[in-house]
Design a protein around this motif. Structure first.
Motif, PDB file in Angstrom:
ATOM      1  N   VAL A 276       8.604   7.592   5.047  1.00  0.00           N
ATOM      2  CA  VAL A 276       9.483   8.722   4.765  1.00  0.00           C
ATOM      3  C   VAL A 276       8.899   9.914   5.505  1.00  0.00           C
ATOM      4  N   THR A 277       9.666  10.515   6.370  1.00  0.00           N
ATOM      5  CA  THR A 277       9.067  11.558   7.205  1.00  0.00           C
ATOM      6  C   THR A 277      10.071  12.614   7.644  1.00  0.00           C
ATOM      7  N   HIS A 278       9.529  13.766   8.009  1.00  0.00           N
ATOM      8  CA  HIS A 278      10.326  14.804   8.649  1.00  0.00           C
ATOM      9  C   HIS A 278       9.920  14.938  10.115  1.00  0.00           C
ATOM     10  N   GLU A 279       9.024  14.054  10.558  1.00  0.00           N
ATOM     11  CA  GLU A 279       8.575  14.097  11.953  1.00  0.00           C
ATOM     12  C   GLU A 279       9.557  13.306  12.807  1.00  0.00           C
ATOM     13  N   MET A 280      10.545  14.015  13.366  1.00  0.00           N
ATOM     14  CA  MET A 280      11.620  13.323  14.076  1.00  0.00           C
ATOM     15  C   MET A 280      11.115  12.635  15.336  1.00  0.00           C
ATOM     16  N   ALA A 281      10.149  13.265  15.999  1.00  0.00           N
ATOM     17  CA  ALA A 281       9.634  12.656  17.227  1.00  0.00           C
ATOM     18  C   ALA A 281       8.980  11.322  16.913  1.00  0.00           C
ATOM     19  N   PHE A 282       8.246  11.298  15.802  1.00  0.00           N
ATOM     20  CA  PHE A 282       7.603  10.052  15.384  1.00  0.00           C
ATOM     21  C   PHE A 282       8.663   8.993  15.076  1.00  0.00           C
ATOM     22  N   ALA A 283       9.687   9.404  14.307  1.00  0.00           N
ATOM     23  CA  ALA A 283      10.744   8.469  13.935  1.00  0.00           C
ATOM     24  C   ALA A 283      11.407   7.898  15.185  1.00  0.00           C
ATOM     25  N   ARG A 284      11.636   8.756  16.152  1.00  0.00           N
ATOM     26  CA  ARG A 284      12.352   8.332  17.345  1.00  0.00           C
ATOM     27  C   ARG A 284      11.496   7.392  18.206  1.00  0.00           C
ATOM     28  N   ASP A 285      10.203   7.695  18.302  1.00  0.00           N
ATOM     29  CA  ASP A 285       9.359   6.945  19.244  1.00  0.00           C
ATOM     30  C   ASP A 285       8.748   5.695  18.649  1.00  0.00           C
ATOM     31  N   VAL A 286       8.430   5.734  17.381  1.00  0.00           N
ATOM     32  CA  VAL A 286       7.617   4.658  16.832  1.00  0.00           C
ATOM     33  C   VAL A 286       8.432   3.650  16.034  1.00  0.00           C
ATOM     34  N   SER A 287       9.492   4.115  15.380  1.00  0.00           N
ATOM     35  CA  SER A 287      10.159   3.206  14.451  1.00  0.00           C
ATOM     36  C   SER A 287      10.993   2.170  15.186  1.00  0.00           C
ATOM     37  N   THR A 288      11.199   1.033  14.496  1.00  0.00           N
ATOM     38  CA  THR A 288      12.112   0.032  15.028  1.00  0.00           C
ATOM     39  C   THR A 288      13.508   0.261  14.440  1.00  0.00           C
TER      40      THR A 288
ATOM     41  N   GLY B 234       0.822  -1.207   0.000  1.00  0.00           N
ATOM     42  CA  GLY B 234       0.000   0.000   0.000  1.00  0.00           C
ATOM     43  C   GLY B 234       0.849   1.247   0.000  1.00  0.00           C
ATOM     44  N   MET B 235       0.247   2.361  -0.413  1.00  0.00           N
ATOM     45  CA  MET B 235       1.018   3.606  -0.429  1.00  0.00           C
ATOM     46  C   MET B 235       0.123   4.749   0.029  1.00  0.00           C
ATOM     47  N   VAL B 236       0.682   5.571   0.899  1.00  0.00           N
ATOM     48  CA  VAL B 236      -0.023   6.775   1.349  1.00  0.00           C
ATOM     49  C   VAL B 236       0.809   7.961   0.888  1.00  0.00           C
ATOM     50  N   PHE B 237       0.160   8.874   0.167  1.00  0.00           N
ATOM     51  CA  PHE B 237       0.885   9.951  -0.500  1.00  0.00           C
ATOM     52  C   PHE B 237       0.882  11.245   0.314  1.00  0.00           C
ATOM     53  N   GLN B 238       1.867  12.060   0.034  1.00  0.00           N
ATOM     54  CA  GLN B 238       1.932  13.382   0.669  1.00  0.00           C
ATOM     55  C   GLN B 238       0.697  14.218   0.325  1.00  0.00           C
TER      56      GLN B 238
ATOM     57  N   THR C 282       2.567  13.665   6.405  1.00  0.00           N
ATOM     58  CA  THR C 282       2.058  14.838   7.141  1.00  0.00           C
ATOM     59  C   THR C 282       2.624  16.150   6.619  1.00  0.00           C
ATOM     60  N   SER C 283       3.426  16.073   5.537  1.00  0.00           N
ATOM     61  CA  SER C 283       4.120  17.292   5.103  1.00  0.00           C
ATOM     62  C   SER C 283       3.201  18.325   4.475  1.00  0.00           C
ATOM     63  N   ALA C 284       2.025  17.891   3.973  1.00  0.00           N
ATOM     64  CA  ALA C 284       1.135  18.856   3.332  1.00  0.00           C
ATOM     65  C   ALA C 284       0.041  19.315   4.289  1.00  0.00           C
ATOM     66  N   LEU C 285       0.204  19.007   5.570  1.00  0.00           N
ATOM     67  CA  LEU C 285      -0.878  19.294   6.519  1.00  0.00           C
ATOM     68  C   LEU C 285      -0.585  20.517   7.375  1.00  0.00           C
ATOM     69  N   ASP C 286      -1.657  21.188   7.784  1.00  0.00           N
ATOM     70  CA  ASP C 286      -1.510  22.251   8.775  1.00  0.00           C
ATOM     71  C   ASP C 286      -1.004  21.620  10.070  1.00  0.00           C
TER      72      ASP C 286
ATOM     73  N   LEU D 147      -0.635  11.224  12.700  1.00  0.00           N
ATOM     74  CA  LEU D 147       0.424  10.458  13.369  1.00  0.00           C
ATOM     75  C   LEU D 147      -0.169   9.482  14.377  1.00  0.00           C
ATOM     76  N   ALA D 148      -1.254   9.885  15.035  1.00  0.00           N
ATOM     77  CA  ALA D 148      -1.887   9.003  16.016  1.00  0.00           C
ATOM     78  C   ALA D 148      -2.375   7.724  15.347  1.00  0.00           C
ATOM     79  N   VAL D 149      -2.972   7.884  14.151  1.00  0.00           N
ATOM     80  CA  VAL D 149      -3.446   6.715  13.412  1.00  0.00           C
ATOM     81  C   VAL D 149      -2.267   5.815  13.046  1.00  0.00           C
ATOM     82  N   MET D 150      -1.173   6.438  12.595  1.00  0.00           N
ATOM     83  CA  MET D 150       0.001   5.653  12.177  1.00  0.00           C
ATOM     84  C   MET D 150       0.624   4.927  13.366  1.00  0.00           C
ATOM     85  N   ARG D 151       0.608   5.602  14.511  1.00  0.00           N
ATOM     86  CA  ARG D 151       1.127   5.011  15.740  1.00  0.00           C
ATOM     87  C   ARG D 151       0.343   3.734  16.095  1.00  0.00           C
ATOM     88  N   ASP D 152      -0.998   3.822  15.960  1.00  0.00           N
ATOM     89  CA  ASP D 152      -1.841   2.653  16.240  1.00  0.00           C
ATOM     90  C   ASP D 152      -1.479   1.499  15.317  1.00  0.00           C
TER      91      ASP D 152
END
Lengths: 266, 283
Positions: free
Chosen positions: A200-212, A88-92, A172-176, A184-189
């Motif tokens: 692929v993200t610029h959300e460093m907090a997400f990368a740090r907390d969620v990724s393996t 699957g793919m989710v686009f910017q 999330t790059s095109a979002l307010d 991000l909450a949905v992705m975290r779930d």
């Protein structure tokens, strides 16, 4: 963390991609195992999105190999659509089908590609839309809902295909700013449920907390990869340090409170 | 003597006289015109969509295969068709097809059928280009998203791209219909009994050109104006309602209608740059 798994679902081998004379990917070796959440970070133009688009065959690699479950995906033509149904793919830019309602966006794939019956597809779609908190908007058209809502529908649409791997291209790059959190909450779930994700993200907090695992890309190559704590706390590559330092400068004041609110990582 | 006395002597007298005594002639002429224009436009749209769709098939997937070469050949033939039929006047095409089919191939078409064929083929050539433009105007992301969930090129076209392209080229379809209402008049060269042809015979019968053609003028205008209004109405219908109904909320059971900006205010919002994602979709 249970990162010890031995079946790479996606393998990328010496991947190169040029657009004309510009080489965007200069030899990428990279693999993802089932259940992993891999975040790809790096500055704009480092080839992150191109890598993701090559994995989904939206771009044809100039050379190199991509394997899915051990078999090559870039040979033969008819299999492209079968393969894409599993990834699957989710686009910017969300790319919801503008001519279809929220519900129809989520049932068209299962119906056309998997040959499901409408009632069955609809039931599944409603459940997924409920999961992303969009079940009340089934009748809306894409232009009638906000960016964050669109992205949540786009995630539900991708999930409706029951993909084995889900790719996120700067979701999330095109979002307010105030809508970033809901996506991000949905992705975290999803990560919590064990879905294999490449983000692929610029959300460093997400990368740090969620990724393996975190992959840092620079100028078309993977400069460094490793566990998030290693990359963020003890980066060994000079470019990684520079990149992160710039992000810490710009982003950390805003990121810190959010980190606390989300709870500490293990 | 008595016949001459019955004939009007003033201009407006003639107009009234012609309208009163020959209304059925005008009406049947107008009927033929409308039927030819509508059928011709519809058939032209079908041709245009088929040609535009084939022209839109990407090459890279099938270069150097047998299919790739066949596709190239088909595209070349279609391109030639578009160029020839856009590049020659319909009045000439009508004579060539009507008399040519009889002389060369022994096909004895009625003037009406020949007229229908000419209008369809001609409209098809113009619509092919519009459809190509319409397909281009649909954001590339739509195609990518469809491919990403595993849809084939054909499925993507039919379910996602063409419906959006069709909405975008509706104004062109309208243009073509209105042009066809007027341009079927050139079919009088092959004696199709459309409005202009009937008017010409009436004018010749009474030797009254100005009054006859004034009536003809009014009828043409009424037809085109009615069509343009109808098409506007249809476009609005395609756009769908400006509000949508929320499904029952689990928590409060409240049912609400959500008002959202319509197409025009949406356009303004886009122009003001509130939503970059859709800017490419605007034309």
């Amino acid at each position: 963390m249970n990162t010890v798994m031995n079946t790479p679902v996606v393998e990328v081998d010496k991947l190169r991609k040029s657009f004309g004379k510009v080489e965007v990917l200069s030899g990428i070796d990279f693999s993802v195992e089932r259940g992993e959440v891999v975040c790809v970070i790096g500055s704009s133009g480092s080839g992150k999105s191109t890598l993701l688009r090559c994995i989904n065959m939206l771009e044809t690699p100039s050379s190199g190999e991509i394997r899915f479950d051990g078999s090559r995906v870039d040979s033969g033509r008819c299999r492209a659509s079968d393969y894409r149904a599993k990834v699957g793919m989710v686009f910017q830019q969300f790319n919801l089908f503008n001519n279809l309602s929220v519900l129809d966006n989520c049932v068209i794939g299962p119906m056309k590609v998997h040959g499901r019956k409408r009632p069955e597809a609809e039931e599944a779609a409603r459940a997924l839309l409920a999961k992303v908190g969009m079940d009340r908007y089934v009748n809306a058209k894409p232009h009638q809902i906000s960016g964050g809502q669109k992205q949540r529908v786009a995630i539900a649409r991708a999930l409706a295909m029951e993909p084995e791997v889900l790719l996120f291209d700067e979701p999330t790059s095109a979002l307010d700013p105030e809508m970033v959190g809901e996506v991000l909450a949905v992705m975290r779930d999803l990560a919590g449920e064990g879905l294999t994700m490449i983000v692929v993200t610029h959300e460093m907090a997400f990368a740090r907390d969620v990724s393996t695992r975190v992959v840092f890309m620079d100028k078309g190559v993977i400069a460094e990869e490793g566990a998030p704590e290693d990359i963020f706390d003890h980066p060994s590559n000079e470019r990684t340090c520079e990149f992160l330092a710039r992000f810490l400068e710009d982003e950390l004041p805003a990121e810190e409170p959010r980190d606390k609110a989300m709870g500490a990582r293990p | 003597m008595s016949a001459a006395a019955a004939l009007p002597s003033t201009f407006w007298g003639w107009v009234l006289y012609l309208a009163r005594t020959n209304w059925s002639m005008f009406l049947s002429g107008a009927g033929v015109t409308v039927v030819l224009a509508v059928l011709g436009t519809l058939a032209g749209c079908v041709i245009g969509f088929l040609v535009g769709m084939v022209q839109g098939i990407p090459y890279p997937a099938m270069t150097r295969s047998v299919g790739g070469i066949a596709l190239r050949a088909v595209k070349a033939v279609l391109a030639a068709y578009v160029e020839v039929f856009r590049g020659t006047p319909m009045i000439v095409q009508a004579t060539v097809i009507y008399y040519g089919s009889k002389q060369m191939f022994g096909v004895d078409m009625s003037a009406f059928v020949a007229g229908f064929v000419v209008v369809s083929i001609n409209t098809g050539a113009y619509m092919a280009e519009s459809v190509r433009g319409g397909i281009d105007s649909v954001d590339r992301g739509q195609t990518e998203a469809a491919k990403a969930i595993g849809m084939t090129h054909f499925q993507t076209m039919v379910s996602i791209v063409l419906p959006q392209a069709f909405r975008n080229i509706m104004p062109q379809v309208g243009n073509n219909l209105i042009i066809n209402i007027k341009d079927t008049s050139v079919l009088n060269v092959i004696s199709v009994s459309e409005l202009f042809f009937t008017s010409k015979s009436l004018a010749g019968t009474y030797y009254q050109y100005f009054p006859t053609y004034l009536i003809t003028c009014v009828i043409y205008f009424v037809m085109t104006f009615a069509c343009s209004r109808l098409l506007r109405w249809y476009e609005r219908k395609l756009d769908g309602p400006t509000s949508f109904e929320l499904a029952d909320g689990a928590a409060d059971g409240e049912k609400a209608r959500v008002k959202v900006p319509g197409r025009t205010s949406r356009a303004l919002e886009l122009l003001n740059g509130k939503d970059n994602s859709k800017r490419r979709a605007m034309r």
